[in-house]
Design an enzyme around this catalytic site. Structure first.
Site, PDB file in Angstrom:
ATOM      1  N   HIS A   1      -4.089   9.329 -10.754  1.00 12.81           N
ATOM      2  CA  HIS A   1      -5.041   9.102  -9.667  1.00 12.81           C
ATOM      3  C   HIS A   1      -6.347   9.856  -9.878  1.00 12.81           C
ATOM      4  O   HIS A   1      -7.365   9.483  -9.307  1.00 12.81           O
ATOM      5  CB  HIS A   1      -4.353   9.576  -8.378  1.00 12.81           C
ATOM      6  CG  HIS A   1      -4.707   8.807  -7.187  1.00 12.81           C
ATOM      7  ND1 HIS A   1      -4.887   9.409  -5.974  1.00 12.81           N
ATOM      8  CD2 HIS A   1      -4.946   7.507  -7.009  1.00 12.81           C
ATOM      9  CE1 HIS A   1      -5.221   8.508  -5.096  1.00 12.81           C
ATOM     10  NE2 HIS A   1      -5.273   7.344  -5.698  1.00 12.81           N
TER      11      HIS A   1
ATOM     12  N   LYS B   1      -9.848  11.255 -10.810  1.00 16.20           N
ATOM     13  CA  LYS B   1     -11.094  10.561 -11.152  1.00 16.20           C
ATOM     14  C   LYS B   1     -12.120  11.617 -11.550  1.00 16.20           C
ATOM     15  O   LYS B   1     -12.604  12.376 -10.705  1.00 16.20           O
ATOM     16  CB  LYS B   1     -11.558   9.714  -9.986  1.00 16.20           C
ATOM     17  CG  LYS B   1     -10.521   8.618  -9.664  1.00 16.20           C
ATOM     18  CD  LYS B   1     -10.828   7.849  -8.417  1.00 16.20           C
ATOM     19  CE  LYS B   1      -9.872   6.683  -8.269  1.00 16.20           C
ATOM     20  NZ  LYS B   1      -8.476   7.114  -7.967  1.00 16.20           N
TER      21      LYS B   1
ATOM     22  N   HIS C   1     -12.951   5.310   1.089  1.00 14.82           N
ATOM     23  CA  HIS C   1     -12.017   5.474  -0.022  1.00 14.82           C
ATOM     24  C   HIS C   1     -12.051   6.938  -0.490  1.00 14.82           C
ATOM     25  O   HIS C   1     -11.274   7.356  -1.310  1.00 14.82           O
ATOM     26  CB  HIS C   1     -12.368   4.534  -1.182  1.00 14.82           C
ATOM     27  CG  HIS C   1     -11.315   4.457  -2.237  1.00 14.82           C
ATOM     28  ND1 HIS C   1     -11.448   5.054  -3.472  1.00 14.82           N
ATOM     29  CD2 HIS C   1     -10.097   3.897  -2.225  1.00 14.82           C
ATOM     30  CE1 HIS C   1     -10.359   4.836  -4.186  1.00 14.82           C
ATOM     31  NE2 HIS C   1      -9.523   4.148  -3.455  1.00 14.82           N
TER      32      HIS C   1
ATOM     33  N   LYS D   1     -11.525  10.982  -0.002  1.00 14.31           N
ATOM     34  CA  LYS D   1     -10.442  11.792   0.578  1.00 14.31           C
ATOM     35  C   LYS D   1     -11.003  13.192   0.769  1.00 14.31           C
ATOM     36  O   LYS D   1     -11.412  13.831  -0.206  1.00 14.31           O
ATOM     37  CB  LYS D   1      -9.223  11.857  -0.321  1.00 14.31           C
ATOM     38  CG  LYS D   1      -8.528  10.527  -0.536  1.00 14.31           C
ATOM     39  CD  LYS D   1      -9.035   9.827  -1.786  1.00 14.31           C
ATOM     40  CE  LYS D   1      -8.205   8.592  -2.016  1.00 14.31           C
ATOM     41  NZ  LYS D   1      -8.986   7.422  -2.433  1.00 14.31           N
TER      42      LYS D   1
HETATM   43  O1  LIG Z   1       0.991   6.124  -3.887  1.00 22.39           O
HETATM   44  C1  LIG Z   1       1.149   6.235  -2.653  1.00 22.39           C
HETATM   45  O2  LIG Z   1       1.289   7.290  -2.050  1.00 22.39           O
HETATM   46  C2  LIG Z   1       1.088   4.959  -1.817  1.00 22.39           C
HETATM   47  C3  LIG Z   1       0.372   3.866  -2.555  1.00 22.39           C
HETATM   48  C4  LIG Z   1      -1.033   4.321  -2.910  1.00 22.39           C
HETATM   49  O3  LIG Z   1      -1.610   5.133  -2.256  1.00 22.39           O
HETATM   50  N1  LIG Z   1      -1.604   3.793  -4.027  1.00 22.39           N
HETATM   51  C5  LIG Z   1      -2.900   4.025  -4.453  1.00 22.39           C
HETATM   52  C6  LIG Z   1      -3.163   3.673  -5.743  1.00 22.39           C
HETATM   53  C7  LIG Z   1      -4.433   3.827  -6.258  1.00 22.39           C
HETATM   54  C8  LIG Z   1      -5.461   4.359  -5.485  1.00 22.39           C
HETATM   55  C9  LIG Z   1      -6.818   4.490  -6.076  1.00 22.39           C
HETATM   56  O4  LIG Z   1      -7.722   3.799  -5.602  1.00 22.39           O
HETATM   57  O5  LIG Z   1      -6.998   5.310  -6.997  1.00 22.39           O
HETATM   58  C10 LIG Z   1      -5.214   4.738  -4.187  1.00 22.39           C
HETATM   59  C11 LIG Z   1      -6.302   5.335  -3.354  1.00 22.39           C
HETATM   60  O6  LIG Z   1      -7.186   6.015  -3.921  1.00 22.39           O
HETATM   61  O7  LIG Z   1      -6.293   5.158  -2.146  1.00 22.39           O
HETATM   62  C12 LIG Z   1      -3.929   4.573  -3.638  1.00 22.39           C
END
Ligand SMILES: O=C(O)CCC(=O)Nc1ccc(C(=O)O)c(C(=O)O)c1
Length: 462
Positions: free
Chosen positions: A117, A119, A346, A348
């Site tokens: 995840h 970035k 998007h 956090k």
């Molecule tokens: O995994 C979990 O807890 C639930 C599913 C999930 O959250 N998946 C996910 C995947 C990629 C991204 C991204 O965009 O990098 C994001 C995000 O950033 O919201 C969220």
């Protein structure tokens, strides 16, 4: 009031502290001009000549990414660190094969449901190294109509003399923590970038690094990552407990929610909140008020994208129905001050705010959503700490940026006349707006047909 105790980094702090949002198409210029960037802007921040770069991300559209680099840099070596597996991995390899300067690096994901995840961009110039940590995927849809967060480092100069992990560090140990985080990938291509980082002077980095590495971490490694790392940093460098009492709410803002357990007092208000509610010198916090910002169905419907914004807000019904208690903590996405109430979040972010909403004790920008996968969960009676995903974030602490005990909240008239506060550009409006009793939390895999979005469509997932 610069005293000789002030970490020398504070003189480098920028009014935005290096924190930016992404540009949103169609906004009046003043909402995009000052502290908003798009990818092309990031590559043009310096006149220095780019030599090589690395892109750590979850989702990458390689042809699109290459077009964001200035033409003269499209043949520079580019390392793309990803977590793709199986089919999507071969698709990425096929897309990369067209570009001889691109090397792919597959981060190992040995624990189920983990994602890469993180970035981050590492930009190596002829005269320095710049690090960017952010929240946007490297796809066009993430960069022009959402609210995304970006931290831009100073351009770190080369170290004179031989490279070293121990020289060119800062009071926040940013260099040491970044090298430790990268070492856990155990990949030769990433080790090469560690050499570049060792060869640069990062003593001007005034943020703390909070990363997550997948694994079952034991003993002292338990506090190297995830919410236990944040607990450690807040315990050592956090706000004074006399100032930031347990009445200061913790605000969490994110774009996805994992399965948090059937009892809120286990992980969410137990282990996780104990970490984020930590202040200097003590980690046992009595109940810190918890406020969670996640879009309502209406926030999504009224967004620039309409219901399709919800494809980046992957909260599923099967998870939601196990945790109805979340309802008690929920607040809407609202960012009128920055004209981004309709730019779906998007980004956090996590912060600690005073009860009168005038001050912020610290601010964290991170890739980590509200999930055990991202933040980690203690197992085996606390003897091991399990994290599923790679995450990365930066923690802004007022003492290390402006030698103040707190940041101000933007647009809030100082309540303490004598203390001229320096505000932190919080990306959403404070005070927060609670869900109304008619509001529902956005869930991406159920129909939403009560009202059409601005494009005239309703939401009927497959
Ligand atoms: O995994 C979990 O807890 C639930 C599913 C999930 O959250 N998946 C996910 C995947 C990629 C991204 C991204 O965009 O990098 C994001 C995000 O950033 O919201 C969220």
């Amino acid at each position: 009031t610069q005293n000789n105790l002030t970490p020398k980094v504070m003189k480098e702090s920028h009014p935005s502290f290096g924190f930016y949002l992404t540009k949103v198409k169609g906004l009046a210029p003043e909402y995009n001009q000052h502290s908003a960037l798009d990818l092309k802007d990031i590559f043009s921040l310096t006149k220095a000549k780019l030599k090589a770069s690395a892109q750590f991300n979850y989702m990458t559209d390689i042809p699109w990414l290459m077009k964001q680099y200035p033409a003269e840099y499209r043949s520079c070596p580019l390392l793309i660190v990803h977590g793709e597996q199986r089919g999507s991995k071969s698709a990425l390899e096929k897309a990369a094969s067209v570009f001889p300067n691109i090397t792919l690096c597959n981060a190992k994901l040995e624990i189920m449901y983990g994602t890469h995840h993180t970035k981050m961009m590492l930009l190596l110039y002829d005269s320095g190294l710049r690090i960017v940590i952010h929240t946007a995927n490297l796809i066009e849809n993430d960069w022009f109509q959402k609210t995304q967060g970006i931290w831009i480092s100073p351009l770190f100069p080369s170290l004179l003399g031989e490279q070293s992990a121990h020289r060119g560090n800062s009071a926040t140990n940013f260099k040491g923590d970044l090298l430790e985080y990268l070492s856990f990938y155990n990949r030769p291509d990433i080790d090469e970038w560690c050499k570049h980082i060792k060869g640069h002077d990062l003593s001007n980095s005034s943020v703390f690094l909070i990363g997550s590495i997948p694994g079952r971490h034991l003993a002292e490694r338990k506090t190297s990552f995830g919410h236990l790392k944040l607990r450690k940093v807040l315990n050592l460098h956090g706000p004074e407990k006399s100032l930031v009492t347990s009445s200061w709410p913790l605000i969490g803002q994110f774009s996805s929610i994992g399965s948090l357990g059937t009892d809120q007092n286990q992980w969410l208000c137990g282990e996780w909140l104990a970490s984020l509610g930590t202040v200097k010198g003590c980690s046992l916090t009595s109940k810190t008020p918890l406020q969670l910002v996640f879009p309502t169905v209406n926030n999504v419907r009224e967004s620039l994208e309409g219901y399709p914004a919800g494809t980046s807000l992957p909260y599923s019904i099967n998870v939601a129905k196990k945790q109805p208690y979340l309802r008690n903590f929920l607040y809407q996405w609202k960012s009128d001050r920055l004209s981004r109430s309709h730019a779906s979040p998007h980004i956090k972010t996590y912060l600690r705010v005073s009860p009168d909403n005038s001050s912020v004790a610290w601010f964290l920008l991170t890739s980590a959503n509200l999930s055990k996968a991202a933040w980690g969960v203690l197992e085996k009676n606390g003897s091991q700490f399990m994290i599923r995903s790679y995450e990365l974030g930066v923690l802004f602490m007022p003492q290390y940026l402006v030698s103040r005990k707190v940041f101000g909240v933007p647009e809030v008239k100082e309540r303490k006349a004598n203390m001229e506060t320096i505000s932190f550009p919080v990306p959403y409006d404070i005070p927060l707006i609670p869900y109304s009793n008619k509001d529902e939390i956005w869930i991406w895999d159920i129909p939403h047909i009560k009202a059409p979005d601005r494009h005239g469509n309703k939401w009927c997932p497959p």
